[in-house]
Design an enzyme around this catalytic site. Structure first.
Site, PDB file in Angstrom:
ATOM      1  CB  CYS A 255      20.454  41.005  37.065  1.00 17.88           C
ATOM      2  SG  CYS A 255      18.888  41.252  37.926  1.00 17.88           S
ATOM      3  CG  ASN A 264      28.200  40.121  39.457  1.00 15.47           C
ATOM      4  OD1 ASN A 264      27.458  40.786  40.166  1.00 15.47           O
ATOM      5  ND2 ASN A 264      28.113  38.803  39.375  1.00 15.47           N
TER       6      ASN A 264
END
Length: 320
Positions: A255, A264
């Site tokens: 991110c 993730n």
């Protein structure tokens, strides 16, 4: 309790958990779109094939966004035909607008996803729209997709924390979820986009959604592991009845809005935990690990997944 063969966890079930979990594999889309360089189309296709060969039955293949915004996925029209005929595998694709839906329909996609935000700040940063404007843009996309008989997933980002707004109120997330469901989304994926969720927060949101009439069997969870909470949060979701979990092979993805975000939840780490709990996934952990080791070689860097490193390291030690 059963004794595990080498390289697998010992099975110790816990009461009250689902018997089976469907893993929604996002590495080929959400993972690869975060790579600095553009991965060759054939490598992507081989990645999807190997994931399918490892037993994953839902693999998000690509995104039909404008190449200007996500150049890493500019080859969607070339990639999708290479994998769309995989037997027994669902291949959802992300569509940001009606043009993206047109492109997906032209190639025979049967499942699509839209990507909304629970917060105004992220909606503005990611879509250059307010939350209301973004939902208004998605409404005709979802309506047309349903009319064509497609399954529609609604991603909802920033469900727990936002880098500009801080903690996100539960009722704010519930309100947007209700609007996506009412719009026609078959499934909602609750995203911890910057990885700040903790188990209590996850439980409170899932309880609130259930009380608001959003069925738990239509929910998925999508956790980032920025603070090492992804597996704990997943276990909490399982205890609340969630049976669909998003994950990315090898822990691909990240991110850009959180410093030190580790990306993730790694599919291998998730499978190790689920199999240790006696939960069926249909995934061959050895083949999945080999796939992530192979892709890491293609990308020129090691996998961040702890399970991949542990199992690959054990295999290397045996060989030596």
């Amino acid at each position: 309790m059963t004794t595990a063969p080498a390289g697998l966890p010992m099975t110790v079930p816990e009461d009250g958990l689902p018997a089976r979990v469907r893993i929604h594999e996002v590495g080929a889309r959400d993972g690869l779109q975060n790579e600095q360089g553009v991965v060759p189309t054939e490598v992507k296709a081989e990645f999807v094939r190997r994931l399918a060969g490892a037993g994953l039955t839902t693999i998000e293949a690509t995104s039909f966004v404008h190449p200007k915004w996500v150049p890493q996925l500019a080859d969607a029209e070339r990639l999708f035909p290479l994998v769309r005929d995989l037997e027994g595998v669902r291949l959802p694709v992300l569509v940001p607008n009606e043009r993206g839906l047109d492109r997906a329909l032209a190639l025979g996609a049967r499942e699509v996803a839209v990507f909304a935000s629970a917060t105004e700040s992220f909606a503005k940063a990611n879509l250059n729209r307010t939350v209301d404007e973004a939902l208004a843009m998605f409404a005709p996309v979802v309506t047309r997709a349903v009319e064509h008989g497609l399954t529609v997933r609604g991603y909802l980002s920033m469900c727990f924390g936002d880098p500009w707004e801080g903690p996100v109120p539960v009722d704010q997330v519930v309100a947007v979820c209700r609007r996506l469901k009412d719009m026609g989304c078959d499934e909602l994926s609750l995203g911890d986009t910057i990885g700040v969720a903790t188990p209590g927060h996850v439980g409170r949101l899932l309880t609130a959604l259930n009380e608001a009439g959003v069925p738990t069997d239509t929910l998925a969870v999508h956790f980032h592991d920025t603070y090492g909470q992804a597996l704990a949060n997943t276990l909490t979701a399982l205890r609340h009845g969630v049976t669909t979990v998003d994950a990315s092979a090898g822990g691909l993805g990240g991110c850009p809005y959180a410093k030190s975000a580790t990306g993730n939840l790694a599919t291998e780490d998730l499978v190790w935990m689920l199999h240790g709990l006696g939960i069926d996934t249909g995934v061959d952990l050895g083949r999945l690990t080999a796939t992530s080791v192979w892709l890491a070689g293609q990308l020129g860097r090691p996998s961040p997944s702890r399970t991949v490193r542990a199992l690959a390291g054990a295999a290397s030690h045996k060989e030596s």
